[in-house]
Design a protein around this motif. Structure first.
Motif, PDB file in Angstrom:
ATOM      1  N   THR A 181     -34.362  59.600  11.649  1.00  0.00           N
ATOM      2  CA  THR A 181     -34.162  58.436  10.784  1.00  0.00           C
ATOM      3  C   THR A 181     -32.787  58.461  10.139  1.00  0.00           C
ATOM      4  O   THR A 181     -32.081  57.440  10.103  1.00  0.00           O
TER       5      THR A 181
ATOM      6  N   VAL B  95     -33.322  44.104  11.707  1.00  0.00           N
ATOM      7  CA  VAL B  95     -33.703  44.411  13.090  1.00  0.00           C
ATOM      8  C   VAL B  95     -34.269  43.173  13.784  1.00  0.00           C
ATOM      9  O   VAL B  95     -33.927  42.870  14.934  1.00  0.00           O
ATOM     10  N   LEU B  96     -35.136  42.440  13.086  1.00  0.00           N
ATOM     11  CA  LEU B  96     -35.705  41.222  13.676  1.00  0.00           C
ATOM     12  C   LEU B  96     -34.628  40.162  13.893  1.00  0.00           C
ATOM     13  O   LEU B  96     -34.648  39.440  14.909  1.00  0.00           O
TER      14      LEU B  96
ATOM     15  N   SER C  12     -34.446  46.533   6.263  1.00  0.00           N
ATOM     16  CA  SER C  12     -34.271  47.061   7.626  1.00  0.00           C
ATOM     17  C   SER C  12     -35.021  46.206   8.636  1.00  0.00           C
ATOM     18  O   SER C  12     -34.489  45.881   9.712  1.00  0.00           O
ATOM     19  N   LEU C  13     -36.250  45.830   8.298  1.00  0.00           N
ATOM     20  CA  LEU C  13     -37.056  45.014   9.216  1.00  0.00           C
ATOM     21  C   LEU C  13     -36.418  43.646   9.435  1.00  0.00           C
ATOM     22  O   LEU C  13     -36.370  43.141  10.570  1.00  0.00           O
ATOM     23  N   ILE C  14     -35.914  43.039   8.365  1.00  0.00           N
ATOM     24  CA  ILE C  14     -35.271  41.725   8.489  1.00  0.00           C
ATOM     25  C   ILE C  14     -34.040  41.805   9.390  1.00  0.00           C
ATOM     26  O   ILE C  14     -33.833  40.954  10.271  1.00  0.00           O
TER      27      ILE C  14
ATOM     28  N   SER D 162     -36.098  48.826   0.995  1.00  0.00           N
ATOM     29  CA  SER D 162     -35.304  49.302   2.133  1.00  0.00           C
ATOM     30  C   SER D 162     -35.990  48.977   3.446  1.00  0.00           C
ATOM     31  O   SER D 162     -35.337  48.562   4.417  1.00  0.00           O
ATOM     32  N   ALA D 163     -37.318  49.147   3.489  1.00  0.00           N
ATOM     33  CA  ALA D 163     -38.061  48.836   4.705  1.00  0.00           C
ATOM     34  C   ALA D 163     -38.005  47.351   5.024  1.00  0.00           C
ATOM     35  O   ALA D 163     -37.851  46.955   6.192  1.00  0.00           O
ATOM     36  N   VAL D 164     -38.120  46.520   3.999  1.00  0.00           N
ATOM     37  CA  VAL D 164     -38.071  45.069   4.209  1.00  0.00           C
ATOM     38  C   VAL D 164     -36.690  44.654   4.716  1.00  0.00           C
ATOM     39  O   VAL D 164     -36.573  43.867   5.672  1.00  0.00           O
TER      40      VAL D 164
END
Length: 314
Positions: free
Chosen positions: A238, A44-45, A40-42, A36-38
């Motif tokens: 969050t 957002v970036l 979300s980061l992808i 989920s973090a990966v």
């Protein structure tokens, strides 16, 4: 004569302390949270660097041709290699509109969550610490707002702003109106949570000692009590980020969000919905999938953070 050896302990830095913390241990033990973090980061970036990676600027009329409208995805028999996810009714590249649309959706989501957090935390601190009539008034206002759904509150604020500003001026301030509407819809959760935590913290020794030495209530609330009640606030923020993004998409889908010339994910879904049953399914399906993945990833992070900060589950 004995020699005394003094051993000086080296205190680890913030980064090392985080890597050794229970929070990071819980994070790396959960493959679903890492995924989920990966994701979300992808996303957002990708939204942040949309001008660099998007094949087209969908907000620039000079780069859009109406002749390119309604192209299916590139892997279809009628697709074009330059439009990976196809084009919409105006000839805009769907992939580019998704990347730029996520920027608006995320910006509205983050800004509205920050606004709701500032309002809710401040009112919760005041209500819990001051008490009495002030506490009663703030909590009754919160109870009244809880009787209205968040989307209805946002629609009401948006309608009032549209009537005051007028149709032409409204398009210039629509971003701030959305932030205000969504932010004022979500402050109650922060206020109620912080108030309950402050009622517990207000009777502890460090607060009594701060009162004894003559610190002002403002200093006690924001410098001493606030850091000890931030855990639940971060969890709510969050989870509310995903809710704020969905609320913005709902408002835009209903036609009261950002204009079609600067579409968010909700506006893209609304535009594509008009052509869904005529065969141009990609215009609405791909923005809808992106919105669902973004909201799901952020929600999963919120669920993990809630469990990781719960001492009963450690």
């Amino acid at each position: 004569m004995s020699e005394l050896t003094e051993v000086t302990a080296v205190r680890p830095g913030p980064g090392r302390r985080f890597l050794q913390s229970d929070l990071f241990y819980s994070f790396r033990r959960s493959p679903l949270t890492i995924a989920s973090a990966v994701v979300s980061l992808i996303l957002v970036l990708a939204a942040l660097f949309a001008p660099l990676i998007a094949p087209q600027n969908p907000f620039d009329p000079a780069s859009i041709s109406i002749i390119d409208s309604f192209y299916p995805p590139a892997w279809s028999s009628e697709g074009q290699a330059g439009f990976l996810l196809g084009t919409d009714d105006q000839g805009r590249d769907v992939l580019s509109t998704i990347l730029y649309g996520m920027r608006i959706s995320l910006a509205v989501g983050f800004a509205s969550v920050i606004l709701a957090m500032v309002i809710g935390v401040t009112l919760g601190l005041i209500a819990g610490y001051v008490g009495g009539v002030t506490d009663a008034i703030i909590m009754r206002i919160a109870d009244v707002q809880l009787t209205f759904p968040a989307i209805l509150t946002a629609l009401l604020i948006d309608g009032v702003a549209r009537a005051i500003a007028g149709p032409h001026a409204y398009d210039q301030i629509v971003f701030f109106v959305l932030v205000l509407a969504i932010g004022l819809s979500f402050w109650v959760q922060y206020a109620r949570t912080v108030r309950g935590s402050v009622l517990v913290e207000a009777n502890k020794e460090y607060v009594l000692a701060a009162r004894l030495i003559g610190l002002s209530p403002f200093t006690i609330m924001f410098r001493h009590v606030l850091p000890n009640v931030l855990g639940p606030v971060l969890v709510i923020a969050t989870i509310n980020l995903a809710l704020a993004i969905i609320t913005e998409a709902t408002l835009s889908f209903l036609g009261v969000g950002v204009p079609p010339t600067q579409p968010s994910l909700g506006t893209l879904i609304r535009i594509g919905n008009d052509y869904l049953f005529s065969g141009e399914w990609w215009i609405t399906i791909f923005p809808g999938i992106t919105l669902a993945i973004l909201a799901l990833a952020v929600n999963l992070l919120g669920d993990w953070l809630r469990d990781a900060l719960n001492p009963k589950l450690r």
